[in-house]
Design a protein around this motif. Structure first.
Motif, PDB file in Angstrom:
ATOM      1  N   VAL A  41      49.143  73.741  46.429  1.00 45.39           N
ATOM      2  CA  VAL A  41      47.922  73.555  45.986  1.00 45.39           C
ATOM      3  C   VAL A  41      47.987  74.000  44.649  1.00 45.39           C
ATOM      4  CG1 VAL A  41      45.340  73.988  46.208  1.00 45.39           C
ATOM      5  CG2 VAL A  41      46.744  73.437  48.128  1.00 45.39           C
ATOM      6  N   GLU A  42      47.178  73.392  43.716  1.00 42.46           N
ATOM      7  CA  GLU A  42      47.043  73.695  42.386  1.00 42.46           C
ATOM      8  C   GLU A  42      45.826  73.478  41.839  1.00 42.46           C
ATOM      9  OE1 GLU A  42      50.767  73.386  40.035  1.00 42.46           O
ATOM     10  OE2 GLU A  42      51.801  72.317  41.541  1.00 42.46           O
ATOM     11  N   PHE A  43      45.413  74.450  40.927  1.00 46.46           N
ATOM     12  CA  PHE A  43      44.130  74.380  40.440  1.00 46.46           C
ATOM     13  C   PHE A  43      44.155  74.408  38.673  1.00 46.46           C
ATOM     14  CE2 PHE A  43      40.870  77.243  38.040  1.00 46.46           C
ATOM     15  CZ  PHE A  43      39.839  76.823  38.539  1.00 46.46           C
ATOM     16  N   SER A  44      43.111  73.785  38.151  1.00 40.18           N
ATOM     17  CA  SER A  44      43.139  73.573  36.656  1.00 40.18           C
ATOM     18  C   SER A  44      41.709  73.558  36.178  1.00 40.18           C
ATOM     19  CB  SER A  44      43.935  72.543  36.119  1.00 40.18           C
ATOM     20  OG  SER A  44      43.842  72.266  34.857  1.00 40.18           O
ATOM     21  N   THR A  45      41.363  74.030  35.101  1.00 37.67           N
ATOM     22  CA  THR A  45      40.365  73.994  34.217  1.00 37.67           C
ATOM     23  C   THR A  45      40.331  72.761  32.958  1.00 37.67           C
ATOM     24  OG1 THR A  45      40.546  75.804  32.852  1.00 37.67           O
ATOM     25  CG2 THR A  45      39.389  76.002  34.782  1.00 37.67           C
ATOM     26  N   PHE A  46      41.612  72.243  32.817  1.00 37.73           N
ATOM     27  CA  PHE A  46      41.878  71.319  31.763  1.00 37.73           C
ATOM     28  C   PHE A  46      41.505  70.056  32.365  1.00 37.73           C
ATOM     29  CE2 PHE A  46      44.672  75.199  31.285  1.00 37.73           C
ATOM     30  CZ  PHE A  46      44.078  75.321  29.877  1.00 37.73           C
ATOM     31  N   LEU A  47      40.276  69.636  32.643  1.00 36.21           N
ATOM     32  CA  LEU A  47      39.763  68.280  33.059  1.00 36.21           C
ATOM     33  C   LEU A  47      40.238  66.960  32.388  1.00 36.21           C
ATOM     34  CD1 LEU A  47      36.292  68.994  34.706  1.00 36.21           C
ATOM     35  CD2 LEU A  47      38.597  68.974  35.752  1.00 36.21           C
ATOM     36  N   ASP A  48      40.109  67.323  30.995  1.00 35.96           N
ATOM     37  CA  ASP A  48      40.730  66.134  29.959  1.00 35.96           C
ATOM     38  C   ASP A  48      42.056  65.737  30.277  1.00 35.96           C
ATOM     39  OD1 ASP A  48      41.066  68.692  28.871  1.00 35.96           O
ATOM     40  OD2 ASP A  48      40.899  67.946  26.832  1.00 35.96           O
ATOM     41  N   LEU A  49      43.111  66.693  30.219  1.00 31.60           N
ATOM     42  CA  LEU A  49      44.422  66.690  30.415  1.00 31.60           C
ATOM     43  C   LEU A  49      44.684  65.753  31.799  1.00 31.60           C
ATOM     44  CD1 LEU A  49      45.956  69.908  28.856  1.00 31.60           C
ATOM     45  CD2 LEU A  49      45.496  67.778  27.966  1.00 31.60           C
ATOM     46  N   VAL A  50      44.282  66.690  32.809  1.00 28.20           N
ATOM     47  CA  VAL A  50      44.141  65.749  34.271  1.00 28.20           C
ATOM     48  C   VAL A  50      43.696  64.440  34.204  1.00 28.20           C
ATOM     49  CG1 VAL A  50      43.609  66.036  36.670  1.00 28.20           C
ATOM     50  CG2 VAL A  50      43.885  68.239  35.202  1.00 28.20           C
ATOM     51  N   GLN A  51      42.478  64.001  33.624  1.00 29.05           N
ATOM     52  CA  GLN A  51      42.078  62.813  33.632  1.00 29.05           C
ATOM     53  C   GLN A  51      42.830  61.789  32.969  1.00 29.05           C
ATOM     54  OE1 GLN A  51      38.016  62.793  32.287  1.00 29.05           O
ATOM     55  NE2 GLN A  51      37.773  60.470  32.619  1.00 29.05           N
ATOM     56  N   GLN A  52      43.416  62.118  31.885  1.00 28.33           N
ATOM     57  CA  GLN A  52      44.523  61.483  30.846  1.00 28.33           C
ATOM     58  C   GLN A  52      45.593  61.225  32.005  1.00 28.33           C
ATOM     59  OE1 GLN A  52      45.478  63.133  27.174  1.00 28.33           O
ATOM     60  NE2 GLN A  52      46.782  61.704  26.643  1.00 28.33           N
TER      61      GLN A  52
END
Length: 78
Positions: A49-60
């Motif tokens: 399980v991994e967490f990120s706050t870089f939503l723009d990178l994840v969406q891309q």
């Protein structure tokens, strides 16, 4: 709404490295398990399980072709 403008949603597949949004050691496709206003949690095919706050990178990474050559791949396929 075009695919690139669609917000992240539970069940979305995030492809490959995701531009480093989950760290330099994340290479596998993963499925979104939870998403908030400024965070996302994914589970990889390895069960991590991994967490990120870089939503723009994840969406891309969600919106592009899988590095395995499959679009909308299932996590764990290679």
């Amino acid at each position: 709404m075009s695919e690139s403008n669609r917000p992240l949603a539970v069940g979305d597949v995030i492809h490959g490295f995701a531009y480093g949004a989950f760290g330099r050691d994340h290479f596998y496709c993963a499925r979104v398990e939870a998403v908030g206003r400024d965070w996302v949690v994914v589970r990889s095919s390895l069960g991590t399980v991994e967490f990120s706050t870089f939503l723009d990178l994840v969406q891309q990474a969600r919106d592009e072709v899988c590095p395995n050559g499959k679009y909308n791949c299932e996590p764990g396929e290679s």
